[in-house]
Enzyme design. Structure first.
Site, short mmCIF file in Angstrom:
data_model
loop_
_atom_site.label_atom_id
_atom_site.label_comp_id
_atom_site.label_asym_id
_atom_site.label_seq_id
_atom_site.Cartn_x
_atom_site.Cartn_y
_atom_site.Cartn_z
CG HIS A 63 36.87 -6.77 6.86
ND1 HIS A 63 37.70 -6.37 5.51
CD2 HIS A 63 37.83 -7.24 7.63
CE1 HIS A 63 38.95 -6.49 5.77
NE2 HIS A 63 39.19 -6.94 6.78
CG HIS B 241 6.35 9.86 -38.76
ND1 HIS B 241 6.53 10.30 -37.43
CD2 HIS B 241 5.31 8.61 -38.57
CE1 HIS B 241 5.96 9.68 -36.45
NE2 HIS B 241 5.26 8.54 -37.07
#
Length: 463
Positions: free
Chosen positions: A289, A366
């Site tokens: 664990h 652009h």
């Protein structure tokens, strides 16, 4: 692995004794909304506090994984969480009238059966997978423990255990398809070595342990007098051991490698504490664990860093919102409706798609001859994506206008050209207060960051 999130169709309960606390408790799985995740609720405590199943809430790893939040503690959560992950259930409230889930037979199978009996229900939200982007490594040289997570577009595990025991040889177990969890892993029970029993009882652990919920491996010679003592310890009228079998009371194993399979079960449950379903290859040598949680913390840290958490776009999947549904939420129209799809949405984040084509009106003026999407329009598209998140956070979005009122830390990392598909992800960085909310936003093309900004938005009620 499932694409959509899942919950259960109805509530279902199991009752039994807790392995370590010895307290009898009823645990009830309750359906939950999308993006709820796994949460425990101690209904026996004042205020019925909630404990999120999160690695940051782990407070004890003594022979099990214990979490605590809001003054409430829940012991030994790993078998419960493993059952949920193994069935690919994402959203459940787990109510407990005691400090620990029932141990049942020491495996996850009773939880799996109960959840299947309740029925699994698909939800209208995609699973928020985290794909481990790089090698993640944990090693404890003192305990000879090593765990690795490797990139993989699936979830697979391999576990090796070796206890230097004459009873248990080196064992391996693998899970190459999460849908096989029920049949291959869920029935595998917890186990303990005989030499550990006295020490565990002395540490005030395994108060609810007996031979019906754990395998006791006899790893040394046992005298007749000891067997009488063990029968009292385990609350059994008589215990025995067959030397050729090496297991107390000669309990039959479900599999020759049941111990390795149970360690894999624990690993599945502990990694659920990461808080998201993951895609990775997990390799574990002699896991426990503490090591499992350490690896979970490393993976969660990687998630928090944003590394590898680049939203994935599959054009074959149905969007959360298409262009018409976006138009119903946002007031923007051509030529300023910048977002084509919303492909992910939860209470804290949203992912939008912008397909950039040469037919965009702004390309006329652009950089003629060298078409590049203006940075301010990238920012506008990001803000509109965030606007969807802001509007869907209130129950009556039709009554509000979302306004962008602040921009900070804005950066443009590379040019965006016709033919690019920009994936925008926006996340709340603070809760909404008085209609004001902060967000972070990022835009990606082919997995590369092209723009980012911190934004502040305001929801203004329509007059």
């Amino acid at each position: 692995m499932n694409e959509k999130q899942q919950t259960i169709s109805k509530s279902v309960s199991v009752t039994g004794v807790g392995l370590h606390t010895g307290v009898i408790a009823t645990m009830t799985f309750v359906p939950a909304a999308a993006n709820h995740g796994y949460k425990f609720q101690r209904i026996d405590l004042p205020g019925q506090p909630i404990v999120d199943a999160d690695v940051d809430n782990v407070v004890d790893l003594s022979r099990g994984t214990t979490i605590e939040q809001n003054g409430a503690r829940v012991h030994t959560v790993e078998h419960t969480l493993a059952a949920l992950v193994g069935l690919q259930i994402d959203n459940v409230l787990i109510q407990l009238d005691g400090p620990e889930p029932p141990i049942m037979d020491g495996s996850s199978i009773n939880f799996v059966d109960a959840l299947l009996d309740a029925g699994i229900e698909e939800q209208n939200a995609y699973r928020n997978y985290f794909e481990v982007p790089e090698y993640v490594h944990y090693i404890n040289k003192e305990k000879d423990t090593e765990l690795v997570a490797l990139p993989l577009s699936d979830y697979r595990m391999t576990v090796m255990v070796d206890y230097n025991s004459t009873v248990i040889s080196s064992q391996h177990a693998s899970l190459n398809d999460i849908t096989l969890f029920k049949d291959d892993i869920a029935r595998c029970r917890t186990f303990v070595f005989l030499h550990e029993l006295e020490a565990l009882y002395g540490q005030n652990l395994i108060k609810g342990g007996d031979l019906t919920n754990a395998i006791v491996i006899v790893d040394r010679e046992v005298q007749d007098g000891e067997l009488d003592h063990l029968s009292q310890l385990l609350n059994k009228p008589k215990v025995s051991v067959n030397k050729s079998k090496g297991i107390l009371n000669n309990v039959d194993l479900h599999y020759p490698n049941e111990m390795a399979r149970h360690k894999l079960l624990d690993l599945v449950g502990d990694l659920a504490l990461i808080g998201r379903p993951i895609k990775a290859q997990i390799l574990a040598a002699r896991p426990g664990h503490a090591a499992n949680v350490a690896l979970a913390k490393k993976i969660k840290k990687l998630i928090k860093s944003g590394k590898g958490d680049i939203p994935q776009y599959d054009p074959n999947k149905a969007p959360v919102f298409d262009i018409n549904q976006i138009g119903q939420l946002l007031a923007h129209r051509y030529p300023f409706q910048m977002i084509d799809k919303i492909i992910a949405l939860d209470e804290n984040s949203v992912v939008g798609v912008k397909n950039v084509t040469i037919n965009e009106q702004f390309f006329l003026g652009h950089f003629p001859g060298n078409p590049v999407m203006p940075g301010v329009l990238q920012l506008e598209a990001m803000a509109q994506t965030g606007g969807i998140l802001v509007l869907t956070s209130v129950p009556d979005p039709d009554n509000y206008w979302p306004y962008l009122i602040g921009i900070d830390a804005c950066r443009f990392r590379r040019n965006v050209f016709p033919g690019d598909t920009v994936i925008f992800k926006c996340e709340f960085t603070s809760p909404m207060k008085r209609g004001i909310v902060k967000m972070s936003g990022r835009g990606y093309v082919a997995g590369q960051l092209v723009c980012e900004a911190d934004m502040i938005a305001s929801l203004v009620k329509k007059k």
